[in-house]
Design an enzyme around this catalytic site. Structure first.
Site, short mmCIF file in Angstrom:
data_model
loop_
_atom_site.label_atom_id
_atom_site.label_comp_id
_atom_site.label_asym_id
_atom_site.label_seq_id
_atom_site.Cartn_x
_atom_site.Cartn_y
_atom_site.Cartn_z
N ASP A 98 4.07 40.51 76.03
CA ASP A 98 5.23 39.62 75.94
C ASP A 98 4.94 38.32 75.18
O ASP A 98 5.53 37.28 75.45
CB ASP A 98 5.72 39.30 77.36
CG ASP A 98 4.60 38.81 78.25
OD1 ASP A 98 3.58 38.33 77.71
OD2 ASP A 98 4.73 38.89 79.48
N GLU A 120 3.48 48.07 78.31
CA GLU A 120 3.74 47.10 79.39
C GLU A 120 5.20 46.65 79.34
O GLU A 120 5.54 45.47 79.38
CB GLU A 120 2.80 45.89 79.31
CG GLU A 120 2.68 45.10 80.60
CD GLU A 120 1.76 43.90 80.47
OE1 GLU A 120 2.22 42.84 79.99
OE2 GLU A 120 0.58 44.02 80.83
N GLU A 134 7.74 33.96 77.74
CA GLU A 134 7.40 35.40 77.82
C GLU A 134 8.57 36.26 78.29
O GLU A 134 8.72 37.40 77.84
CB GLU A 134 6.19 35.61 78.73
CG GLU A 134 4.86 35.12 78.15
CD GLU A 134 4.63 33.62 78.29
OE1 GLU A 134 5.47 32.93 78.93
OE2 GLU A 134 3.62 33.13 77.77
N HIS A 206 -3.02 28.73 82.28
CA HIS A 206 -2.65 28.42 80.89
C HIS A 206 -1.14 28.45 80.62
O HIS A 206 -0.70 28.30 79.48
CB HIS A 206 -3.31 29.42 79.93
CG HIS A 206 -2.79 30.81 80.05
ND1 HIS A 206 -1.64 31.23 79.42
CD2 HIS A 206 -3.22 31.88 80.74
CE1 HIS A 206 -1.41 32.50 79.70
NE2 HIS A 206 -2.35 32.92 80.52
N ARG A 208 2.70 27.95 79.79
CA ARG A 208 3.45 26.87 79.14
C ARG A 208 4.41 26.17 80.10
O ARG A 208 4.62 24.97 80.03
CB ARG A 208 4.24 27.42 77.95
CG ARG A 208 3.52 27.32 76.63
CD ARG A 208 4.40 27.83 75.50
NE ARG A 208 3.94 27.38 74.20
CZ ARG A 208 2.90 27.88 73.53
NH1 ARG A 208 2.18 28.84 74.07
NH2 ARG A 208 2.57 27.42 72.34
N HIS A 239 -8.88 27.57 79.28
CA HIS A 239 -8.14 28.06 78.10
C HIS A 239 -8.17 26.98 77.02
O HIS A 239 -7.99 25.80 77.33
CB HIS A 239 -6.70 28.37 78.53
CG HIS A 239 -5.91 29.14 77.53
ND1 HIS A 239 -5.47 28.60 76.35
CD2 HIS A 239 -5.48 30.43 77.52
CE1 HIS A 239 -4.81 29.50 75.67
NE2 HIS A 239 -4.79 30.64 76.36
C1 UD1 Z 1 -0.48 32.85 74.46
C2 UD1 Z 1 0.82 33.56 74.82
C3 UD1 Z 1 0.89 33.82 76.32
C4 UD1 Z 1 -0.35 34.55 76.79
C5 UD1 Z 1 -1.59 33.78 76.37
C6 UD1 Z 1 -2.83 34.53 76.72
C7 UD1 Z 1 2.83 33.02 73.51
C8 UD1 Z 1 3.93 32.05 73.30
N1 UD1 Z 1 1.95 32.68 74.48
O1 UD1 Z 1 -0.45 31.55 75.08
O2 UD1 Z 1 2.04 34.63 76.59
O3 UD1 Z 1 -0.30 34.65 78.19
O4 UD1 Z 1 -1.58 33.60 74.94
O5 UD1 Z 1 -3.96 33.70 76.70
O6 UD1 Z 1 2.77 34.03 72.86
N2 UD1 Z 1 -6.41 28.41 70.90
C9 UD1 Z 1 -7.65 28.30 70.33
N3 UD1 Z 1 -8.42 29.42 70.17
C10 UD1 Z 1 -8.00 30.65 70.56
C11 UD1 Z 1 -6.74 30.75 71.17
C12 UD1 Z 1 -5.96 29.63 71.33
O7 UD1 Z 1 -8.08 27.20 69.97
O8 UD1 Z 1 -8.72 31.63 70.39
C13 UD1 Z 1 -5.57 27.20 71.07
C14 UD1 Z 1 -4.95 26.75 69.71
O9 UD1 Z 1 -4.89 25.36 69.68
C15 UD1 Z 1 -3.56 27.37 69.78
C16 UD1 Z 1 -3.26 27.15 71.26
O10 UD1 Z 1 -4.48 27.45 71.92
O11 UD1 Z 1 -2.62 26.75 68.93
C17 UD1 Z 1 -2.12 27.93 71.79
O12 UD1 Z 1 -2.19 29.31 71.48
P1 UD1 Z 1 -0.86 30.22 71.66
O13 UD1 Z 1 -1.21 31.63 71.38
O14 UD1 Z 1 0.27 29.63 70.92
O15 UD1 Z 1 -0.50 30.03 73.17
P2 UD1 Z 1 -1.29 30.35 74.48
O16 UD1 Z 1 -1.08 29.22 75.42
O17 UD1 Z 1 -2.67 30.77 74.15
N1 UDP Z 2 -10.15 36.84 80.58
C1 UDP Z 2 -11.33 36.75 79.86
N2 UDP Z 2 -12.03 35.57 79.89
C2 UDP Z 2 -11.61 34.49 80.59
C3 UDP Z 2 -10.38 34.58 81.29
C4 UDP Z 2 -9.67 35.77 81.27
O1 UDP Z 2 -11.76 37.73 79.23
O2 UDP Z 2 -12.29 33.45 80.57
C5 UDP Z 2 -9.39 38.11 80.53
C6 UDP Z 2 -8.93 38.67 81.86
O3 UDP Z 2 -9.89 39.57 82.38
C7 UDP Z 2 -7.63 39.38 81.51
C8 UDP Z 2 -7.11 38.61 80.31
O4 UDP Z 2 -8.19 37.82 79.83
O5 UDP Z 2 -7.84 40.71 81.11
C9 UDP Z 2 -5.96 37.74 80.68
O6 UDP Z 2 -5.64 36.90 79.64
P1 UDP Z 2 -4.82 35.56 79.82
O7 UDP Z 2 -4.95 35.08 81.20
O8 UDP Z 2 -5.26 34.66 78.72
O9 UDP Z 2 -3.34 36.02 79.49
P2 UDP Z 2 -2.16 36.66 80.36
O10 UDP Z 2 -2.67 37.89 81.00
O11 UDP Z 2 -1.70 35.63 81.32
O12 UDP Z 2 -1.11 36.93 79.33
#
Ligand code: UD1
Ligand code: UDP
Length: 367
Positions: A98, A120, A134, A206, A208, A239
């Site tokens: 999502d 999913e 999401e 993490h 939003r 995160h």
């Molecule tokens: C995103 C998804 C959320 C999911 C989560 C899993 C959207 C809107 N949100 O949220 O549904 O649960 O991923 O973790 O699709 N960043 C880094 N390095 C990385 C990843 C992220 O620096 O490898 C930082 C960057 O500044 C980036 C910010 O995190 O801009 C946000 O990333 P983004 O994918 O927009 O949102 P998440 O909060 O990670």
């Molecule tokens: N996870 C990971 N390292 C971490 C925290 C989580 O590999 O430090 C894994 C966890 O086992 C799960 C997935 O990341 O499979 C969940 O991702 P996240 O919580 O970022 O996103 P969400 O599931 O909420 O979309």
């Protein structure tokens, strides 16, 4: 037999984890020309997972920018996808979950008249603001998908309620359990120095919709818990989203029994869950994995689209309220019978064969 091109899309860490079993299974299918498209909505966290599963994207859009906004992320992605879909001309595209990647790819495929398989599918809170964005992303993907791979009977029912034809819904279980079982069997190591004599509370957060005051409340509760329970240790892989990272460090850095670290790689994170006594999280994936490992989960959210584990009593919603998250965690630390009732080791989300059910559906359709 003419091979069929199937694009598997991965954007963020959880998509890479949950898509990996599907990619690995599809790569064994002689009829399938598997192409892996990384939008790289996440960069480092996506690369970590791909490396672990030996997955090498064929196309990498490298879309992530620091602290990206939803609108610009969506707009940039949509433009990039146009070229990719025109060049690749896939017979089907698979998306998982999502995220913004999922919603945007579903829309782009719809415009290009390419059928989408949504893995999913059917998770709902019925509240567009929770989780944000999401719930909207998966509703949109659900409107556009051709195959709805629903993890549970409950998610199938949600889709039926929205008018999705029964024949387009396949209950498969969640591929997260396939990935978990594959990885746990390798007996991964945590590699974070912890005191073996102390109980561990593992934390991730993490979402939003929690940014700002709710997340500050969560951090305040964690700080109080750490101070009240010096014989318990806390581990929080933070995160990298700056809205999370900066606040977590502001409230929690420097406490003697609180380890803040970078996101753990997937296998060490599984080891951390296995080592944990209690898990506090707002993650979707962790709510699915932890019950299978017999770990009680307190969810730092007001609603969940994963009610099955809550109904079975192994996951409890505590919200982002300071008092409630503090009290519920303390009770679980103090009350052994309450703890045992939540540490059952049941897996409402899958049996480890979800990817093979998804592949079977596609095989029957395409061959
Ligand atoms: C995103 C998804 C959320 C999911 C989560 C899993 C959207 C809107 N949100 O949220 O549904 O649960 O991923 O973790 O699709 N960043 C880094 N390095 C990385 C990843 C992220 O620096 O490898 C930082 C960057 O500044 C980036 C910010 O995190 O801009 C946000 O990333 P983004 O994918 O927009 O949102 P998440 O909060 O990670
Ligand atoms: N996870 C990971 N390292 C971490 C925290 C989580 O590999 O430090 C894994 C966890 O086992 C799960 C997935 O990341 O499979 C969940 O991702 P996240 O919580 O970022 O996103 P969400 O599931 O909420 O979309």
């Amino acid at each position: 037999m003419q091979s069929k091109t199937i694009i598997c899309v991965i954007g963020t860490r959880p998509e890479a984890i949950k898509m990996a079993p599907v990619i690995l299974a599809l790569q064994n299918e002689p009829w399938a020309n598997v192409r892996i498209l990384a939008t790289a909505q996440h960069r480092h966290m996506l690369d970590q997972v791909n490396e672990f599963f030996g997955i090498d994207p064929d196309i990498d859009l490298n879309i992530m920018r620091p602290n990206q906004a939803l609108t610009t992320l969506t707009a940039r992605l949509l433009l990039e996808l146009d070229d990719v879909l025109q060049a690749e001309k896939p017979d089907a595209v698979l998306v998982q979950g999502d995220t913004t990647t999922v919603m945007t790819v579903a829309l782009a495929c719809f415009y290009h008249r390419i059928p989408i398989g949504h893995i999913e599918a059917g998770l709902r809170t019925w509240d567009m603001q929770n989780p944000f964005p999401e719930e909207a992303n998966r509703v949109i993907a659900g409107k556009l998908a051709r195959w709805h791979f629903a993890p549970t009977e409950g998610s199938r029912q949600n889709l039926l309620k929205e008018g999705v034809p029964d024949a387009e819904i396949i209950v498969t279980g969640n591929t997260v359990i396939d990935a978990l079982l594959m990885t746990a069997a390798k007996d991964p190591e945590l590699a974070v120095p912890l005191d073996p004599a102390k109980r561990l509370v593992l934390v991730t957060s993490h979402r939003r919709e929690n940014f700002g005051e709710p997340f500050r409340n969560i951090c305040r509760a964690l700080r109080t818990l750490a101070k009240k329970n010096p014989t318990v240790q806390f581990l929080y892989p933070v995160h990298p989203n700056p809205n999370v990272k900066d606040v977590a460090h502001e409230f929690l850095a420097g406490l003697p029994n609180f380890v803040l670290c970078e996101p753990l790689e997937y296998a060490p994170f599984i080891a951390a869950m296995k080592r944990a006594h209690i898990i506090l999280t707002d993650s979707g994936g962790v709510q699915e994995e932890a019950p299978a490992l017999g770990k009680p989960v307190l969810v730092l959210r007001d609603e969940t689209e994963r009610p099955e584990a809550v109904e079975q009593g192994v996951v409890k919603l505590v919200g982002s309220n300071y008092e409630r998250s503090l009290d519920e965690t303390q009770r679980l630390l103090d009350d052994e019978s309450l703890y045992s009732a939540m540490a059952l080791g049941i897996s409402p989300y899958g049996d480890g064969y979800s990817a093979s059910r998804i592949v079977k559906t596609l095989r029957e359709y395409f061959t």
